[in-house]
Design a protein around this motif. Structure first.
Motif, PDB file in Angstrom:
ATOM      1  N   VAL A 120      51.661 -12.943  71.186  1.00  0.00           N
ATOM      2  CA  VAL A 120      50.579 -13.740  70.606  1.00  0.00           C
ATOM      3  C   VAL A 120      49.276 -13.273  71.257  1.00  0.00           C
ATOM      4  N   ILE A 121      48.284 -13.014  70.437  1.00  0.00           N
ATOM      5  CA  ILE A 121      46.956 -12.681  70.971  1.00  0.00           C
ATOM      6  C   ILE A 121      46.000 -13.747  70.459  1.00  0.00           C
ATOM      7  N   THR A 122      45.349 -14.453  71.367  1.00  0.00           N
ATOM      8  CA  THR A 122      44.438 -15.510  70.913  1.00  0.00           C
ATOM      9  C   THR A 122      43.040 -14.928  70.721  1.00  0.00           C
ATOM     10  N   ALA A 123      42.492 -15.196  69.539  1.00  0.00           N
ATOM     11  CA  ALA A 123      41.161 -14.657  69.219  1.00  0.00           C
ATOM     12  C   ALA A 123      40.369 -15.707  68.453  1.00  0.00           C
ATOM     13  N   ALA A 124      40.519 -16.971  68.861  1.00  0.00           N
ATOM     14  CA  ALA A 124      39.928 -18.050  68.062  1.00  0.00           C
ATOM     15  C   ALA A 124      38.723 -18.724  68.723  1.00  0.00           C
ATOM     16  N   GLY A 125      38.407 -18.314  69.958  1.00  0.00           N
ATOM     17  CA  GLY A 125      37.346 -19.015  70.704  1.00  0.00           C
ATOM     18  C   GLY A 125      35.939 -18.756  70.158  1.00  0.00           C
ATOM     19  N   TRP A 126      35.013 -19.530  70.621  1.00  0.00           N
ATOM     20  CA  TRP A 126      33.617 -19.402  70.176  1.00  0.00           C
ATOM     21  C   TRP A 126      32.898 -18.241  70.849  1.00  0.00           C
ATOM     22  N   GLY A 127      33.379 -17.816  71.984  1.00  0.00           N
ATOM     23  CA  GLY A 127      32.702 -16.730  72.697  1.00  0.00           C
ATOM     24  C   GLY A 127      31.366 -17.167  73.274  1.00  0.00           C
ATOM     25  N   THR A 128      31.308 -18.401  73.749  1.00  0.00           N
ATOM     26  CA  THR A 128      30.014 -18.950  74.197  1.00  0.00           C
ATOM     27  C   THR A 128      29.410 -18.175  75.376  1.00  0.00           C
ATOM     28  N   ARG A 129      30.271 -17.514  76.178  1.00  0.00           N
ATOM     29  CA  ARG A 129      29.720 -16.782  77.326  1.00  0.00           C
ATOM     30  C   ARG A 129      28.921 -15.566  76.874  1.00  0.00           C
ATOM     31  N   PHE A 130      29.090 -15.192  75.611  1.00  0.00           N
ATOM     32  CA  PHE A 130      28.419 -13.989  75.132  1.00  0.00           C
ATOM     33  C   PHE A 130      27.389 -14.288  74.048  1.00  0.00           C
ATOM     34  N   LEU A 131      26.927 -15.544  73.985  1.00  0.00           N
ATOM     35  CA  LEU A 131      25.868 -15.874  73.030  1.00  0.00           C
ATOM     36  C   LEU A 131      24.562 -15.221  73.479  1.00  0.00           C
ATOM     37  N   PRO A 132      23.660 -14.830  72.612  1.00  0.00           N
ATOM     38  CA  PRO A 132      23.705 -15.049  71.165  1.00  0.00           C
ATOM     39  C   PRO A 132      24.518 -14.010  70.389  1.00  0.00           C
TER      40      PRO A 132
ATOM     41  N   THR B 158      27.548 -13.500  69.985  1.00  0.00           N
ATOM     42  CA  THR B 158      28.724 -14.013  69.288  1.00  0.00           C
ATOM     43  C   THR B 158      28.386 -15.083  68.232  1.00  0.00           C
ATOM     44  N   LYS B 159      27.082 -15.264  67.981  1.00  0.00           N
ATOM     45  CA  LYS B 159      26.709 -16.265  66.974  1.00  0.00           C
ATOM     46  C   LYS B 159      27.259 -15.861  65.601  1.00  0.00           C
ATOM     47  N   SER B 160      27.198 -14.564  65.286  1.00  0.00           N
ATOM     48  CA  SER B 160      27.671 -14.138  63.966  1.00  0.00           C
ATOM     49  C   SER B 160      28.722 -13.035  64.023  1.00  0.00           C
ATOM     50  N   GLN B 161      29.143 -12.634  65.216  1.00  0.00           N
ATOM     51  CA  GLN B 161      30.180 -11.599  65.350  1.00  0.00           C
ATOM     52  C   GLN B 161      31.254 -12.096  66.296  1.00  0.00           C
ATOM     53  N   PRO B 162      32.526 -11.903  65.946  1.00  0.00           N
ATOM     54  CA  PRO B 162      33.560 -12.326  66.904  1.00  0.00           C
ATOM     55  C   PRO B 162      33.479 -11.503  68.182  1.00  0.00           C
ATOM     56  N   LYS B 163      33.627 -12.181  69.295  1.00  0.00           N
ATOM     57  CA  LYS B 163      33.621 -11.519  70.602  1.00  0.00           C
ATOM     58  C   LYS B 163      34.683 -10.415  70.662  1.00  0.00           C
ATOM     59  N   GLU B 164      35.806 -10.665  70.001  1.00  0.00           N
ATOM     60  CA  GLU B 164      36.929  -9.716  70.043  1.00  0.00           C
ATOM     61  C   GLU B 164      36.576  -8.400  69.373  1.00  0.00           C
ATOM     62  N   MET B 165      35.471  -8.382  68.596  1.00  0.00           N
ATOM     63  CA  MET B 165      35.067  -7.151  67.925  1.00  0.00           C
ATOM     64  C   MET B 165      33.926  -6.441  68.642  1.00  0.00           C
ATOM     65  N   LEU B 166      33.572  -6.908  69.826  1.00  0.00           N
ATOM     66  CA  LEU B 166      32.562  -6.183  70.620  1.00  0.00           C
ATOM     67  C   LEU B 166      33.084  -4.787  70.910  1.00  0.00           C
ATOM     68  N   PRO B 167      32.235  -3.767  70.822  1.00  0.00           N
ATOM     69  CA  PRO B 167      32.759  -2.422  71.080  1.00  0.00           C
ATOM     70  C   PRO B 167      32.937  -2.161  72.568  1.00  0.00           C
ATOM     71  N   LEU B 168      34.037  -1.526  72.903  1.00  0.00           N
ATOM     72  CA  LEU B 168      34.191  -0.978  74.258  1.00  0.00           C
ATOM     73  C   LEU B 168      34.299   0.518  74.032  1.00  0.00           C
TER      74      LEU B 168
ATOM     75  N   GLY C  65      34.815 -10.456  78.366  1.00  0.00           N
ATOM     76  CA  GLY C  65      34.294 -11.563  77.571  1.00  0.00           C
ATOM     77  C   GLY C  65      32.993 -12.118  78.127  1.00  0.00           C
ATOM     78  N   SER C  66      32.498 -11.516  79.218  1.00  0.00           N
ATOM     79  CA  SER C  66      31.195 -11.919  79.758  1.00  0.00           C
ATOM     80  C   SER C  66      30.320 -10.665  79.802  1.00  0.00           C
ATOM     81  N   PRO C  67      29.005 -10.829  79.666  1.00  0.00           N
ATOM     82  CA  PRO C  67      28.152  -9.634  79.607  1.00  0.00           C
ATOM     83  C   PRO C  67      28.328  -8.692  80.801  1.00  0.00           C
ATOM     84  N   LEU C  68      28.415  -9.220  82.024  1.00  0.00           N
ATOM     85  CA  LEU C  68      28.540  -8.330  83.184  1.00  0.00           C
ATOM     86  C   LEU C  68      29.879  -7.585  83.172  1.00  0.00           C
TER      87      LEU C  68
END
Ligand code: G1P
Length: 291
Positions: free
Chosen positions: A12-24, A26-36, A260-263
């Motif tokens: 199970v991979i959970t990808a349902a959170g708001w991503g508040t640590r990465f606002l703004p 994650t306001k319109s993009q899922p955190k899980e889709m941030l590029p690495l 999941g955090s900017p740093l």
């Protein structure tokens, strides 16, 4: 209560959170889709699962997360375009992404916490032990961290949580265990606390985003009232599980980035870029050159 003896077949991979640590962001993009570097964060969790020989993956999503499904789906138009251009290397890469694993999706209708997200998978997982990955945590390790946990599961036949020694200022941000050492890197858990107040952690061993869970955790989750931050906490359910069966911890071998955090994301980006087969050499040179 019995512990399972089955092989781990599902993750199970959970990808349902708001991503508040990465606002703004994650306001319109899922955190899980941030590029690495050149692939999204969640790609790494799927890759680690597949490298641990698990091919059935359940991703828990929520509203606004369609790009995750599109990423792991086939894209016939794109494949056609690459085929016409004769770009076989890119074509292979793009096709590979949609064939890495069997993925199904469950939508968490209300974001009531990690424990609740896991509970939504009860019917699909069924009565067997399963892996859980929180995709924010990205690991660099010789043996995939999930595989390390599976080895402990094989030996002890109970739930296994990945843990690491943490700095005291970081303890209030994690689930913290109290445990007895069984062998090098393996512990039997005697208590757990979700995000303890400063100075109240029972040890310096914090839970990170990889778990092997026995199916009995679902019964515990159903009985778990909202805890820290008003959310149904997985840590609280595991504390209940302790009353019925042994729960273990594995101090994994490797390094972790909390992407999941900017740093943490910046750190992961730099480390992965330095090791990247195509970009690595040039990026290393760039870092050396700049003041
Ligand atoms: C969750 C868990 C926590 C664990 C952490 C690992 O917290 O509730 O016990 O230590 O993941 O990343 P979250 O990061 O969702 O606040």
């Amino acid at each position: 209560m019995k512990t399972g003896k089955a092989r781990i077949r599902k993750a199970v991979i959970t990808a349902a959170g708001w991503g508040t640590r990465f606002l703004p962001m994650t306001k319109s993009q899922p955190k899980e889709m941030l590029p690495l570097v050149d692939r999204p964060l969640i790609h790494y969790a799927v890759e680690e699962t597949v490298a641990s020989e698990i091919e059935d993956i359940i991703i828990v999503t929520a509203q606004g997360k369609h790009s995750i499904e599109n990423y792991f789906d086939r894209s016939f138009e794109l494949e056609h375009l690459l085929e016409q251009r004769g770009d076989t290397k890119l074509l292979e890469q793009v096709r590979f992404i949609s064939s890495m694993a069997n993925i199904c999706y469950i939508r968490q209708r209300e974001q009531l916490g990690l424990g609740h997200a896991v509970l939504t998978t009860k019917q699909v997982v069924g009565q067997e032990p399963f892996a859980l990955l929180l995709p924010d945590d990205i690991f660099g390790s010789q043996v995939p961290v999930l595989k390390q946990l599976m080895e402990v599961y094989e030996e002890y036949q109970g739930s296994v949580l990945a843990v690491e020694a943490m700095r005291s200022e970081d303890l209030p941000r994690y689930g913290i265990i109290k445990a007895q050492s069984l062998e090098k890197g393996v512990y039997q858990i005697t208590d757990l606390v979700e995000k303890p107040a400063k100075g109240e952690a029972p040890s310096n061993l914090g839970i990170v985003g990889r778990y092997i869970l026995t199916p009995e955790v679902f019964d515990m989750l159903e009985r778990t009232p909202p805890g820290k931050e008003g959310e149904i906490q997985l840590t609280d359910a595991l504390k209940l599980l302790l009353e019925h069966q042994a729960v273990y911890a594995c101090r994994y071998d490797g390094v972790r980035y909390d992407a999941g955090s900017p740093l943490g994301w910046l750190q992961a980006t730099v480390e992965l870029a330095l090791r990247h087969p195509v970009l690595g050499a040039e990026f290393t040179e760039y870092l050396k050159r700049r003041r």
